[in-house]
Design an enzyme around this catalytic site. Structure first.
Site, PDB file in Angstrom:
ATOM      1  N   SER A  52     -12.174   3.830  18.274  1.00  0.00           N
ATOM      2  CA  SER A  52     -12.562   5.247  18.259  1.00  0.00           C
ATOM      3  C   SER A  52     -13.054   5.672  19.636  1.00  0.00           C
ATOM      4  CB  SER A  52     -13.644   5.490  17.208  1.00  0.00           C
ATOM      5  OG  SER A  52     -14.713   4.561  17.348  1.00  0.00           O
ATOM      6  N   LYS A  72     -12.113  -7.120  15.061  1.00  0.00           N
ATOM      7  CA  LYS A  72     -11.693  -6.406  13.852  1.00  0.00           C
ATOM      8  C   LYS A  72     -10.247  -5.992  14.032  1.00  0.00           C
ATOM      9  CE  LYS A  72     -13.033  -1.965  12.829  1.00  0.00           C
ATOM     10  NZ  LYS A  72     -11.728  -1.285  12.819  1.00  0.00           N
ATOM     11  N   GLU A 106     -12.328   2.093   4.656  1.00  0.00           N
ATOM     12  CA  GLU A 106     -12.436   3.455   5.210  1.00  0.00           C
ATOM     13  C   GLU A 106     -11.734   4.458   4.294  1.00  0.00           C
ATOM     14  OE1 GLU A 106     -11.481   3.903   9.372  1.00  0.00           O
ATOM     15  OE2 GLU A 106     -11.661   6.087   9.265  1.00  0.00           O
TER      16      GLU A 106
END
Ligand code: KIV
Length: 299
Positions: free
Chosen positions: A54, A122, A191
């Site tokens: 992000s 991740k 998510e």
């Protein structure tokens, strides 16, 4: 006091994640992208810092996470690792850093630990990436999974949509999570998944789930630094906002601009004065500096 409470200062490890799930203690995770941000969230006592891809949208000005490179992620991960003393630092593997070949994926994952100081990586995906997760874990690299809305597959989903709404999707999500757990992942981000589905999946797993837009039934929560602090231009529905720092920064900088323009900044306490006689001597010898500058121009 829990095994790795902020008060003990004990570094958080993947074993802490397991212990917290077993003790039904929520895990707190937040993103950070630089050293000052990491210092602040670490001092605030979070369990884990995610150097999310992000960063592409929050810091680098891209419209999606897709343009973020390995070099971008290594750079930001190293900055975060320098600022974190207690929290577990997890680095996001960027788009196309693990999808091409298993060898490249393994090498790239290893770089986050060896070169950038991350404690874990991740990556996005379920069953498809489970064999990769197994290889990484066997090589000594702790892996966090990420399923549900996986932003690197934005164009496959056709937008940032809630996933696993129907029973078929919910079953696929559960199957993905079980595959990741069996492959050795130490935790999984869920998510944009309906809260009831996230709660069911969390109860089925021995490893913790970390939710974002997935309700309170997950074993932990993750939020994006800029969303939580009101620093972004856009606040997604799942963002939990605790401060309006963007507004505070705009107000502070506007005050600075006003004070510079009115010559009230800097104030007396912000600068020093020359010793007595310095300006008189400077006036007397300034012609030497002017002549030297003219000489330099002519060279
Ligand atoms: O990149 C990121 O910040 C993330 C979180 C939203 C989980 O993957």
């Amino acid at each position: 006091m829990s095994a790795a409470s902020p008060e003990t200062g004990t570094p958080v490890t993947t074993a802490t994640f397991r212990a917290k799930k077993a003790a039904a203690e929520p895990i707190v995770m937040i993103t950070a992208y630089d050293t000052p941000g990491a210092r602040l969230v670490d001092a605030a006592g979070v369990d884990s810092i995610l150097v999310g891809d992000s960063v592409g949208m929050t810091v680098l000005g891209y419209p999606t996470t897709l343009p973020v490179t390995m070099e971008d992620m290594l750079h930001h991960t190293a900055a975060v690792a320098r600022g974190a003393s207690r929290a577990l630092v997890v680095a996001d593997m960027p788009f196309m850093s693990y999808q091409v070949t298993a060898e490249e994926a393994l090498r790239n994952a290893g770089r986050f630990l060896a070169e950038a100081g991350a404690h874990a990586v991740k990556l996005e995906g379920g069953r498809v990436v489970a064999p990769l997760v197994r290889r990484m874990v066997a090589a000594g690299i702790p892996v966090m999974g990420h399923v549900g809305l996986t932003p690197q597959s934005l164009h496959v989903f056709g937008g940032y949509r809630v996933q696993a709404r129907e029973s078929e999707g919910a079953l696929a999500l559960l199957t993905d999570c079980l595959a990741l757990e069996r492959a050795g992942a130490f935790a999984i981000v869920l998510e944009l998944v309906p809260a009831e589905v996230a709660e069911f999946v969390s109860a089925e797993l021995a490893i913790p789930t970390i939710g974002i837009g997935a309700g309170p039934g997950c074993d932990g929560q993750v939020q994006v630094f800029h969303d939580l602090l009101g620093l972004g231009d856009f606040t997604p529905r799942h963002a939990v906002r605790y401060a309006e720092l963007g507004e505070a920064v705009r107000t502070a900088v506007a005050s600075y601009a006003t004070d510079v323009r009115s010559r009230t900044a800097p104030a007396e306490r912000h600068f020093t004065h020359a010793d007595e006689g310095v300006i008189e001597e400077l006036e007397a010898s300034a012609s030497l500096a002017r002549a030297a500058a003219t000489g330099l121009e002519e060279e």
